[in-house]
Motif scaffolding. Structure first.
Motif, mmCIF file in Angstrom:
data_model
loop_
_atom_site.group_PDB
_atom_site.id
_atom_site.type_symbol
_atom_site.label_atom_id
_atom_site.label_comp_id
_atom_site.label_asym_id
_atom_site.label_seq_id
_atom_site.Cartn_x
_atom_site.Cartn_y
_atom_site.Cartn_z
ATOM 1 N N ARG A 284 0.807 -1.215 0.000
ATOM 2 C CA ARG A 284 0.000 0.000 0.000
ATOM 3 C C ARG A 284 0.845 1.272 0.000
ATOM 4 N NH1 ARG A 284 -2.187 -0.923 4.277
ATOM 5 N NH2 ARG A 284 -1.034 0.467 5.660
ATOM 6 N N GLU A 285 1.899 1.312 0.816
ATOM 7 C CA GLU A 285 2.655 2.553 0.992
ATOM 8 C C GLU A 285 3.789 2.716 -0.011
ATOM 9 O OE1 GLU A 285 3.875 3.164 4.993
ATOM 10 O OE2 GLU A 285 1.987 2.447 5.853
ATOM 11 N N TYR A 286 4.337 1.613 -0.511
ATOM 12 C CA TYR A 286 5.464 1.701 -1.445
ATOM 13 C C TYR A 286 5.192 0.818 -2.661
ATOM 14 C CZ TYR A 286 7.439 3.384 2.931
ATOM 15 O OH TYR A 286 7.648 4.055 4.108
ATOM 16 N N PRO A 287 4.169 1.138 -3.439
ATOM 17 C CA PRO A 287 3.776 0.249 -4.547
ATOM 18 C C PRO A 287 4.834 0.111 -5.632
ATOM 19 C CG PRO A 287 2.622 2.353 -4.673
ATOM 20 C CD PRO A 287 3.323 2.338 -3.356
ATOM 21 N N SER A 288 5.706 1.107 -5.791
ATOM 22 C CA SER A 288 6.705 1.041 -6.857
ATOM 23 C C SER A 288 8.019 0.417 -6.407
ATOM 24 C CB SER A 288 6.983 2.452 -7.396
ATOM 25 O OG SER A 288 7.472 3.298 -6.368
ATOM 26 N N ALA A 289 8.124 0.034 -5.152
ATOM 27 C CA ALA A 289 9.367 -0.542 -4.645
ATOM 28 C C ALA A 289 9.467 -2.013 -5.029
ATOM 29 C CB ALA A 289 9.445 -0.391 -3.129
ATOM 30 N N MET A 290 10.694 -2.496 -5.143
ATOM 31 C CA MET A 290 10.902 -3.911 -5.451
ATOM 32 C C MET A 290 10.353 -4.797 -4.340
ATOM 33 S SD MET A 290 14.778 -3.816 -6.988
ATOM 34 C CE MET A 290 14.785 -5.602 -7.129
ATOM 35 N N SER A 291 10.448 -4.317 -3.106
ATOM 36 C CA SER A 291 9.938 -5.105 -1.990
ATOM 37 C C SER A 291 8.431 -5.279 -2.071
ATOM 38 C CB SER A 291 10.315 -4.433 -0.667
ATOM 39 O OG SER A 291 11.721 -4.371 -0.516
ATOM 40 N N ASP A 293 6.746 -5.960 -4.813
ATOM 41 C CA ASP A 293 6.531 -7.150 -5.645
ATOM 42 C C ASP A 293 6.772 -8.426 -4.836
ATOM 43 O OD1 ASP A 293 5.986 -5.482 -7.775
ATOM 44 O OD2 ASP A 293 8.074 -5.459 -8.464
ATOM 45 N N LEU A 294 7.814 -8.413 -4.020
ATOM 46 C CA LEU A 294 8.082 -9.584 -3.183
ATOM 47 C C LEU A 294 6.961 -9.800 -2.173
ATOM 48 C CD1 LEU A 294 11.896 -9.014 -2.499
ATOM 49 C CD2 LEU A 294 10.858 -10.596 -4.134
ATOM 50 N N ALA A 295 6.430 -8.705 -1.632
ATOM 51 C CA ALA A 295 5.334 -8.829 -0.673
ATOM 52 C C ALA A 295 4.094 -9.422 -1.338
ATOM 53 C CB ALA A 295 5.024 -7.457 -0.074
#
Length: 381
Positions: A284-291, A293-295
């Motif tokens: 929700r808070e970091y949709p563009s982060a690589m993490s 996608d892992l989440a």
């Protein structure tokens, strides 16, 4: 009587003559010293014009031995420092400039001496002051600290403070650099160096976070500085760099949340509900982060396996984490000791009842028959 008066007058005249003679001698000696000093200064100037700075410094050192007023003494110190600078002896030059600015600040060209100190500091910082090109950042830091202490209200003070923070960052004084950046922004909030200071501070905080950030406080501080920079200076020349560092800060914080989610999926700390909350926070808070996608992958795996949080009576609910994090953390339920095995095979055998011993058979412990409400022969009569 007349002779006595004449004798007294002669003695007074003799004393006055001696006093006048002593004063004249002192004045004469002062004039001689002044003439010698001026001659040495003139000779030193000729040597300076010929670029013979070694002889010039030697003559200036001799001239300094003669009495002089503050203005002349300050001039000699500065000129000696210049001679050492020309000869590449920065340490000696710094000592003389420092003495001049500390003892004769009212009698020297102040801005000129401060500019000389900056030049000495940069030679130390670049390695030019060393035979082998070794950078002496500690010396450069010491000089800039002196400049800021003596000229904190000068026009160049914000730039000097920024340069000090940069030198501290390059060396082993990163925590001191954080404070220097903040001092600059607090003392000179409208200085043109503030955007540079804010962006450099954010980079430094992210660099410090790599060594261990605990609850992510350093990354959050860096994010705060980057947000202020992007809002206040939309047209600054380093905006693209700031956006890059903002992406790095977001990735760091997203990764921290993702690792917390993984932590609560471990068998030794299993709490699926807490893990799901952290993983959803990442998405929700970091949709563009690589993490993120892992989440998503981890959440899909949990949904596919149908893994849910076990509903146990009395299980503690999630408690807020340390102040400033902004995410809920679940306190794992306390480990309950195993129940006792009460199967007949493992249950302890009953203890035998205690038998009445002969010593215990005392009549005082026996109740009378009438107290037992039993009919006796006498009562029947």
């Amino acid at each position: 009587m007349f002779r006595v008066l004449i004798a007294v007058g002669l003695l007074a005249w003799t004393g006055l003559s001696r006093t006048a003679t002593g004063a004249d001698a002192t004045d004469a000696q002062g004039e001689v010293d002044s003439a010698r000093r001026d001659a040495l200064l003139s000779q030193a100037q000729d040597c300076e014009l010929r670029n013979d700075y070694a002889d010039a410094e030697r003559l200036l050192r001799k001239a300094a031995k003669f009495p002089a007023d503050e203005r002349v003494s300050a001039e000699i110190l500065v000129r000696r420092g210049d001679c050492f600078m020309k000869r590449g002896k920065e340490h000696r030059a710094y000592e003389l400039y420092k003495k001049a600015i500390e003892q004769y600040s009212l009698y020297i060209p102040f801005e000129g001496v401060v500019e000389r100190l900056r030049a000495v500091a940069e030679r130390f910082a670049s390695g030019e002051a060393s035979w082998f090109g070794v950078k002496e950042r500690d010396m450069a830091i010491e000089i800039y600290e002196l400049i800021i202490a003596k000229a904190s209200s000068a026009k160049q003070a914000p730039a000097d403070t920024l340069r000090l923070a940069q030198l501290q960052t390059e060396g082993d004084q990163k925590l001191e650099a954080v404070q220097t950046y903040r001092d600059l922004m607090k003392r000179y909030p409208k200085a043109p160096e503030v955007p540079e200071a804010r962006l450099d501070l954010a980079r430094l905080l992210l660099d410090l976070a790599k060594g261990g950030d605990g609850d992510g406080a350093l990354a959050r501080q860096a994010q705060h500085e980057l947000d202020l920079y992007l809002q206040a200076f939309p047209d600054h020349s380093r905006r693209a760099e700031a956006e890059t560092w903002e992406a790095v800060a977001n990735e760091r914080q997203a990764n921290a949340l993702y690792r917390l989610g993984e932590f609560y999926l471990r068998p030794s700390h299993s709490s699926v509900g807490a893990a799901r909350r952290y993983l959803h926070d990442v998405v929700r808070e970091y949709p563009s982060a690589m993490s993120a996608d892992l989440a998503k992958i981890t959440l899909a795996r949990l949904d596919q396996k149908g893994i849910q949080e076990p509903e146990e009576a009395g299980q503690p609910q999630a408690a807020p984490v340390a102040a400033g994090v902004g995410h809920a953390a679940v306190v794992p339920p306390p480990i309950r000791p195993p129940d006792k095995d009460l199967t007949p095979e493992k249950a302890a055998p009953p203890r035998p009842a205690k038998t009445l011993q002969a010593a215990d058979q005392v009549e005082k412990w026996l109740l009378p028959l009438e107290d037992l409400s039993e009919d006796t022969g006498e009562k029947a009569k």
